[in-house]
Design a protein around this motif. Sequence first.
Motif, mmCIF file in Angstrom:
data_model
loop_
_atom_site.group_PDB
_atom_site.id
_atom_site.type_symbol
_atom_site.label_atom_id
_atom_site.label_comp_id
_atom_site.label_asym_id
_atom_site.label_seq_id
_atom_site.Cartn_x
_atom_site.Cartn_y
_atom_site.Cartn_z
ATOM 1 N N MET A 82 33.202 -16.583 5.653
ATOM 2 C CA MET A 82 33.348 -15.271 5.019
ATOM 3 C C MET A 82 32.858 -15.298 3.579
ATOM 4 S SD MET A 82 37.059 -14.093 6.518
ATOM 5 C CE MET A 82 37.112 -12.686 5.416
ATOM 6 N N GLU A 83 33.169 -16.382 2.865
ATOM 7 C CA GLU A 83 32.696 -16.493 1.489
ATOM 8 C C GLU A 83 31.168 -16.547 1.438
ATOM 9 O OE1 GLU A 83 34.539 -19.848 -0.222
ATOM 10 O OE2 GLU A 83 36.543 -18.941 -0.328
ATOM 11 N N ARG A 129 36.635 -20.483 8.771
ATOM 12 C CA ARG A 129 36.380 -19.035 8.794
ATOM 13 C C ARG A 129 36.281 -18.467 7.385
ATOM 14 N NH1 ARG A 129 40.365 -19.181 12.918
ATOM 15 N NH2 ARG A 129 41.907 -18.429 11.401
ATOM 16 N N GLU A 130 37.170 -18.925 6.502
ATOM 17 C CA GLU A 130 37.130 -18.432 5.133
ATOM 18 C C GLU A 130 35.836 -18.834 4.434
ATOM 19 O OE1 GLU A 130 40.610 -19.980 3.359
ATOM 20 O OE2 GLU A 130 41.981 -18.511 4.291
ATOM 21 N N GLN A 131 35.390 -20.064 4.692
ATOM 22 C CA GLN A 131 34.132 -20.487 4.092
ATOM 23 C C GLN A 131 32.965 -19.646 4.592
ATOM 24 O OE1 GLN A 131 33.941 -24.653 5.045
ATOM 25 N NE2 GLN A 131 35.110 -25.271 3.233
ATOM 26 N N ARG A 146 40.920 -22.052 9.948
ATOM 27 C CA ARG A 146 41.014 -20.957 8.984
ATOM 28 C C ARG A 146 40.128 -21.209 7.774
ATOM 29 N NH1 ARG A 146 45.903 -21.296 8.212
ATOM 30 N NH2 ARG A 146 46.013 -22.244 6.160
ATOM 31 N N ILE A 147 40.116 -22.472 7.322
ATOM 32 C CA ILE A 147 39.256 -22.799 6.175
ATOM 33 C C ILE A 147 37.790 -22.584 6.548
ATOM 34 C CG2 ILE A 147 38.435 -24.712 4.755
ATOM 35 C CD1 ILE A 147 41.268 -25.780 4.721
#
Length: 518
Positions: A176-177, A172-174, A169-170
């Motif tokens: 996305m960021e 993916r979030e990175q 998840r981290i």
Amino acid sequence: MKWRRLGDVGLWAALSFLVLAESGARHDPYWFRAVCLAVLAFAVFGRRRWPLVALSVVAWTEIVVLAFALGTTNGVQIALVPAISLLSYLAGRRETQLKHFVLLCSWSLLGMLLLALTVRGGALATEAVLTWLMLLLLALLLVVLPWLMGRYRAQQALLATAGWERAERIEREQQMEIDQERLRERSRIAEDMHDSVGHELSLIALRAAALELDPSLPEEHRRAAGELRESAATATERLGEIVGVLRDQDAPIVPHDETVRALVDRAAASGLAVQLTEDVDGVLAPMVDRAVHRVVQESLTNASKHAPGAPVTVSVTTHEDDVQVEVVDTGARQPVAAPSGGRGLDGLRERVRLAGGSFTAAPRPGGGFQVSATMPRAGGRPEPPTAAVERATVRRSAQRGLITAIAAPVLLGAVVGAVALGYYLVAGYSAILRPAQYDGLVIGQSEADVAKVLPRMQMIDPPGEGYQPPAGWGCRYYRPAAPFSSNYVYRLCFANGALVAKAVVQSGSVPPTPEGNG
């Protein structure tokens, strides 16, 4: 599923073996053994779906057994205690809520006390209370502590299971960021191109218009200047289309550090009738300083396009906590049809919002157009906490939770221990029969006369001498002095309303002193 059921059967068999072994040695009735086995079967096979119900059923079975067995010659059945500890641990593993577990323990302990007082009767009520306090301490060790251990293991398992999910998840979030930052950068590039290049094209058009109207130039030169003005206007329109494309493309950007004063001077040199009123003290945040520059630049560009020849007033004023920008023009003398995509004011509004300010742009009631922006001098919105700060916060929360989990049972145990010791001392000092009073008692004396001499309480912890009084006799025990200060006690036995026996009984490993035999 098959292996799970086999494991349940094995667990039930192991717990049942303890019950059968103890009951067989004690020669308990068969119905009692059957009830215990049925209770264990329900608890073992229903613990996953109803963990607290399974725990409460076994616990209350043991509570009833204790209420009827304590203080008797039958002893106390303890074969269900391992099952209680195991089910408490498993309830913690099932992540049962703390408030439900606390309610179960509280009501169970209260019910155990009330049941013991009801069963034991008034004469042994003090002993029942002291026994209850001791069982409360044991409950902290045998019930609460296993539940906390199970809760801790459940949290460990949850963290281990969620470890890879969290990493994914981290990641993916990175990503996305990164994508969002790329989109923001593209948008900023497009806005900068619109603001800076559009402003330059507007100044070119303004200069060309001045040359087109200059009577000293030949007709062909003025015609060329008009064509240049039209080309600049067309280029401005094309720029808007290119900006729309750039919002989805990568492009480099050149930093812009021009001051508002230099911007206004350059616009004035190009023929724009503009005046600047600047009252700025101190240094603005970079984001705010850039936003001020863009507000003035876009406003001058719009004024040169939509109100050519109209006087423009620029005002930049700083206050204690904010900065205010106003750009006002008096309006065009004649209507001008100039291309406008509306991106300029939208971009300004977004810039000011990101700087933490407010933005307005509207026609003036008396004619012309006014642009106003107010921003805090520090500027910007608060950034989210960094990963290090977040980890530190989570670590502190976990440490507080661990300290609470350990400190709560310890503190409660200390309080209960202090209450039990205080109760024991109060009861001990209330059961003192002085040696002189004991010596004054005579065999055959009526119980009513003896009661006038006796203290208001009897001992709650008489010595286990194994004395079996004859049928119909009732014996009581009293201390000759304060608790922990003597090695003997007095035993008085009554029958048919009279004192029938009195004796000095050893209460420790040392035989009674001669003073105790007087």
